[in-house]
Design a protein around this motif. Structure first.
Motif, short mmCIF file in Angstrom:
data_model
loop_
_atom_site.label_atom_id
_atom_site.label_comp_id
_atom_site.label_asym_id
_atom_site.label_seq_id
_atom_site.Cartn_x
_atom_site.Cartn_y
_atom_site.Cartn_z
N SER A 157 0.74 -1.24 -0.01
CA SER A 157 -0.12 -0.10 -0.10
C SER A 157 0.92 1.30 0.06
CB SER A 157 -0.92 -0.08 1.14
OG SER A 157 -0.25 0.26 2.45
N ALA A 158 0.10 2.41 -0.13
CA ALA A 158 0.91 3.53 -0.26
C ALA A 158 1.37 3.96 1.11
CB ALA A 158 0.08 4.78 -0.66
N ALA A 159 0.77 3.59 2.26
CA ALA A 159 1.14 3.68 3.67
C ALA A 159 2.63 2.90 3.75
CB ALA A 159 0.33 3.31 4.68
N ALA A 160 2.49 1.58 3.19
CA ALA A 160 3.58 0.76 3.62
C ALA A 160 4.71 1.15 2.77
CB ALA A 160 3.32 -0.81 3.20
N ALA A 161 4.60 1.75 1.55
CA ALA A 161 5.74 2.28 0.85
C ALA A 161 6.42 3.61 1.64
CB ALA A 161 5.29 2.88 -0.49
#
Length: 231
Positions: free
Chosen positions: A91-95
């Motif tokens: 996800s964008a958060a994980a990235a």
């Protein structure tokens, strides 16, 4: 003796409230952006390993750690520790989180001055943290007899405040490196980049409010000493 209406005391209370609100906002943002799958379909672990490789870093391991928002880089054993969700999430958060923690690894590898200074303070902070609360507590109680315990406690607390403010450029720089790399490497789309930037902004705000809170607390205890001198 200063009362509870001491301005520094009020600031301490306000920063505690602000810290709680920012933590809630941060959790909300990460929850929101965790639902947005990356078009690149890379996991946090894969992103971290790719960023390390792109910077020629071969002696840092990417591992999973328990908890939520427990992600960190450990310079002692050279590990990028990603929380379970970030480690496996795509996800964008994980990235954002994975690249940010690798940003610290890049700082370490390039001898980033602020990180070196902060790391040098850690042993001293570990030592003083055992005595500082006791000195502050006893210092306030014994202030009418002697200012020495409180003065010592304030001096030690000043070291923790310095650490909080040195942490700010370290965190801001890691985020800057992370966002530049994920954009340059094509890890995220423009929309995903905006989400990652927003997530890291709220994460940075937790460090800002912590530094302000530490300074306010330092001034609160220091005000007792200044008040005694005027008596």
């Amino acid at each position: 003796m200063y009362t509870s209406m001491n301005p520094a005391y009020i600031i301490v209370l306000l920063t505690m409230l602000a810290s709680w609100l920012i933590q809630r906002r941060l959790q909300s943002k990460f929850e929101q952006y965790s639902q947005v799958g990356l078009q690149s379909n890379l996991s946090g672990k894969q992103i971290a390993e790719l960023m390390l490789a792109d910077h020629g870093i071969t002696d840092v391991r990417v591992i999973s750690t328990e908890g939520r928002l427990t992600d960190h880089y450990n310079p002692a054993d050279k590990t990028v520790n990603l929380s379970e969700a970030v480690y496996a999430d795509r996800s964008a958060a994980a990235a954002a989180v994975a690249a940010h923690e690798c940003g610290h690894a890049v700082q370490h590898a390039t001898a980033y001055a602020a990180l070196q200074f902060r790391s040098a303070l850690v042993p001293a902070l570990s030592a003083v943290s055992k005595f500082m609360p006791i000195l502050l507590f006893l210092g306030v109680i014994m202030l009418n007899n002697t200012p020495l315990p409180l003065a010592a406690g304030v001096a030690l607390f000043a070291l923790t405040t310095l650490f909080s403010f040195i942490t700010l450029p370290v965190e801001f720089d890691a985020s800057k490196r992370a966002l530049a790399w994920i954009d340059r490497r094509g890890i995220v789309t423009p929309q995903e980049h905006a989400m990652a930037k927003d997530a890291l902004k709220w994460a940075a705000m937790t460090y800002v409010i912590a530094a302000i809170g530490s300074l306010a607390t330092l001034l609160y205890y220091a005000s007792f000493l200044m008040g005694r001198r005027r008596d």
